[in-house]
Design a protein around this motif. Structure first.
Motif, PDB file in Angstrom:
ATOM      1  N   GLN A  60     -26.170  21.579   8.166  1.00 51.39           N
ATOM      2  CA  GLN A  60     -26.681  22.869   8.906  1.00 51.39           C
ATOM      3  C   GLN A  60     -26.588  22.529   9.931  1.00 51.39           C
ATOM      4  O   GLN A  60     -25.866  23.560  11.189  1.00 51.39           O
ATOM      5  N   ILE A  61     -25.389  21.361  10.915  1.00 53.41           N
ATOM      6  CA  ILE A  61     -24.848  21.190  11.732  1.00 53.41           C
ATOM      7  C   ILE A  61     -23.400  22.620  11.872  1.00 53.41           C
ATOM      8  O   ILE A  61     -23.515  22.256  13.094  1.00 53.41           O
ATOM      9  N   PHE A  62     -22.991  21.822  10.353  1.00 52.37           N
ATOM     10  CA  PHE A  62     -21.746  22.413  10.655  1.00 52.37           C
ATOM     11  C   PHE A  62     -21.636  23.814  10.948  1.00 52.37           C
ATOM     12  O   PHE A  62     -20.561  24.618  10.499  1.00 52.37           O
ATOM     13  N   THR A  63     -23.148  24.455  10.371  1.00 51.68           N
ATOM     14  CA  THR A  63     -23.074  26.154  10.236  1.00 51.68           C
ATOM     15  C   THR A  63     -23.807  26.529  11.082  1.00 51.68           C
ATOM     16  O   THR A  63     -23.843  27.831  11.786  1.00 51.68           O
ATOM     17  N   ARG A  64     -24.529  25.728  12.241  1.00 52.60           N
ATOM     18  CA  ARG A  64     -24.351  26.106  13.167  1.00 52.60           C
ATOM     19  C   ARG A  64     -23.908  26.698  14.692  1.00 52.60           C
ATOM     20  O   ARG A  64     -23.155  25.371  15.247  1.00 52.60           O
ATOM     21  N   ILE A 252     -28.696  16.678  21.378  1.00 48.42           N
ATOM     22  CA  ILE A 252     -29.589  15.873  20.091  1.00 48.42           C
ATOM     23  C   ILE A 252     -30.853  15.488  21.103  1.00 48.42           C
ATOM     24  O   ILE A 252     -32.151  15.931  20.422  1.00 48.42           O
ATOM     25  N   PHE A 253     -30.984  15.551  22.420  1.00 56.42           N
ATOM     26  CA  PHE A 253     -32.347  15.693  23.265  1.00 56.42           C
ATOM     27  C   PHE A 253     -33.556  16.596  22.691  1.00 56.42           C
ATOM     28  O   PHE A 253     -34.455  16.532  22.515  1.00 56.42           O
ATOM     29  N   LYS A 254     -32.647  18.061  22.670  1.00 60.44           N
ATOM     30  CA  LYS A 254     -33.318  19.115  22.659  1.00 60.44           C
ATOM     31  C   LYS A 254     -34.157  18.939  21.251  1.00 60.44           C
ATOM     32  O   LYS A 254     -35.458  20.275  21.224  1.00 60.44           O
ATOM     33  N   TYR A 255     -33.582  18.539  20.239  1.00 63.15           N
ATOM     34  CA  TYR A 255     -34.331  18.244  19.000  1.00 63.15           C
ATOM     35  C   TYR A 255     -34.849  16.970  18.149  1.00 63.15           C
ATOM     36  O   TYR A 255     -35.162  16.389  17.836  1.00 63.15           O
ATOM     37  N   ARG A 256     -35.183  16.384  19.684  1.00 60.46           N
ATOM     38  CA  ARG A 256     -36.092  14.606  19.595  1.00 60.46           C
ATOM     39  C   ARG A 256     -37.086  15.323  19.171  1.00 60.46           C
ATOM     40  O   ARG A 256     -37.822  13.909  18.484  1.00 60.46           O
ATOM     41  N   ILE A 260     -36.239  15.353  14.152  1.00 67.17           N
ATOM     42  CA  ILE A 260     -36.016  14.110  14.866  1.00 67.17           C
ATOM     43  C   ILE A 260     -34.297  13.738  13.762  1.00 67.17           C
ATOM     44  O   ILE A 260     -33.842  13.489  13.969  1.00 67.17           O
ATOM     45  N   GLY A 261     -34.309  14.430  12.144  1.00 69.05           N
ATOM     46  CA  GLY A 261     -33.877  14.327  11.317  1.00 69.05           C
ATOM     47  C   GLY A 261     -32.480  14.773  11.231  1.00 69.05           C
ATOM     48  O   GLY A 261     -31.799  13.884  12.102  1.00 69.05           O
ATOM     49  N   TYR A 262     -32.547  15.364  12.234  1.00 71.52           N
ATOM     50  CA  TYR A 262     -31.871  16.482  12.490  1.00 71.52           C
ATOM     51  C   TYR A 262     -30.479  15.829  13.610  1.00 71.52           C
ATOM     52  O   TYR A 262     -29.573  16.419  14.237  1.00 71.52           O
ATOM     53  N   SER A 263     -31.429  15.041  14.485  1.00 76.11           N
ATOM     54  CA  SER A 263     -30.451  14.933  15.802  1.00 76.11           C
ATOM     55  C   SER A 263     -30.496  13.329  14.928  1.00 76.11           C
ATOM     56  O   SER A 263     -28.732  13.204  15.943  1.00 76.11           O
ATOM     57  N   ALA A 264     -30.446  13.093  14.736  1.00 80.02           N
ATOM     58  CA  ALA A 264     -30.066  11.139  14.407  1.00 80.02           C
ATOM     59  C   ALA A 264     -28.444  11.946  13.583  1.00 80.02           C
ATOM     60  O   ALA A 264     -27.767  11.187  13.486  1.00 80.02           O
ATOM     61  N   ALA A 265     -28.738  13.041  12.448  1.00 78.67           N
ATOM     62  CA  ALA A 265     -27.503  13.448  11.990  1.00 78.67           C
ATOM     63  C   ALA A 265     -26.564  13.953  13.166  1.00 78.67           C
ATOM     64  O   ALA A 265     -25.073  13.555  12.657  1.00 78.67           O
ATOM     65  N   THR A 266     -26.655  14.466  13.681  1.00 78.79           N
ATOM     66  CA  THR A 266     -25.361  15.197  15.400  1.00 78.79           C
ATOM     67  C   THR A 266     -26.069  13.595  16.186  1.00 78.79           C
ATOM     68  O   THR A 266     -24.229  13.638  15.988  1.00 78.79           O
TER      69      THR A 266
END
Length: 292
Positions: A60-64, A252-256, A260-266
């Motif tokens: 998801q990170i590399f497609t956004r 990262i802070f926005k999705y905390r 939080i899993g997406y934030s951790a991946a970032t």
């Protein structure tokens, strides 16, 4: 084996045990847990809905588009801060390298912003950069120059944040370079003068190589620090306008809370980028560093 021999063998490990415990607790464990969380869809507000999703967060990170926007802003910020701070710090350090009471006072003044809270500095610069009543635009008007929207425009917001970061950090790095310049033996410059070497050649062939360890240290520290910028962005712009100053850490802070899993991946991606840059620096530039 007698008690004295056993003590001599164990003592080094006991001496470093507190430091290693701190590293494991505050560095290694958070990194491992960060990687662990990156494989989950983890909602901090409702943990019952958390589930293992494998590499989906990274996909998801590399497609956004918003991630690439944050990454681009971070790269631009890092390049601007690192280059400007290193050049200005070097020039000021050369000017202040002679030992004198006046230079000591100037050095103390330059170092002051580094010990002041970045939140306080950001709030002061918010007032200075206010488009209608700020001091900077007042000075520009007085000189007959065009004013700027500073933090209110997508075109100038990132540059404005870079200016604040450079101003805040320049004194610290100047003092490091001043100390390096003052440690160079005068006999080296005397020998160069006897050979009628030009100032440029002395600077390029003698001064730069001799202070290269300090410059390399500054480059590494500044690159890592600039990629982790958050306070200045949070206080001054909140990532805006139109995500013009949204950096990776702010992203990262926005999705905390929501994911939080997406934030951790970032965060894992950010850690990998910083590690890669540091590796490249050591592979490419460490050979140019001259240790006395």
């Amino acid at each position: 084996m007698d008690k004295k021999t056993i003590w001599e063998s164990v003592r080094p490990y006991l001496m470093i045990a507190p430091a290693m415990a701190g590293i494991c607790m505050f560095v290694m464990y958070p990194i491992i847990y960060l990687i662990y969380l990156s494989f989950f869809k983890y909602n901090l507000m409702n943990q019952a809905k958390s589930k293992f999703i494998g590499l989906d967060n990274f996909t998801q990170i590399f497609t956004r588009a918003d991630f690439y926007k944050a990454l681009t802003n971070t790269l631009l910020y890092s390049v601007g801060v690192v280059i400007l701070t290193m050049i200005l710090s070097l020039l000021i350090a050369i000017w202040l390298s002679k030992r004198s009471r006046f230079n000591a006072i100037i050095q103390a003044g330059l170092f002051t912003p580094h010990i002041v809270s970045i939140v306080s500095i950001s709030l002061v610069w918010l007032w200075l950069m206010e488009p209608n009543h700020g001091l900077l635009n007042f000075l520009l008007k007085s000189l007959g120059l065009p004013t700027s929207q500073w933090l209110q425009s997508s075109n100038t917001a990132l540059i404005s944040v870079i200016i604040v970061s450079v101003w805040q950090g320049i004194g610290y790095y100047t003092l490091i370079i001043v100390a390096a310049l003052q440690s160079i033996s005068p006999a080296i410059y005397e020998a160069a003068a006897l050979d009628n070497a030009s100032r440029f050649k002395i600077f390029y062939k003698i001064t730069l190589p001799l202070i290269s360890p300090q410059l390399f240290f500054i480059l590494i520290i500044m690159t890592i620090g600039s990629f982790k910028v958050f306070d200045t962005v949070q206080v001054m712009t909140g990532g805006g306008p139109n995500d013009a100053t949204s950096t990776i850490v702010y992203y990262i802070f926005k999705y905390r809370t929501t994911n939080i899993g997406y934030s951790a991946a970032t965060g894992v991606v950010l850690m990998a980028i910083i590690g890669l840059l540091t590796f490249v620096y050591f592979r490419v530039l460490s050979k140019r560093v001259h240790y006395q």
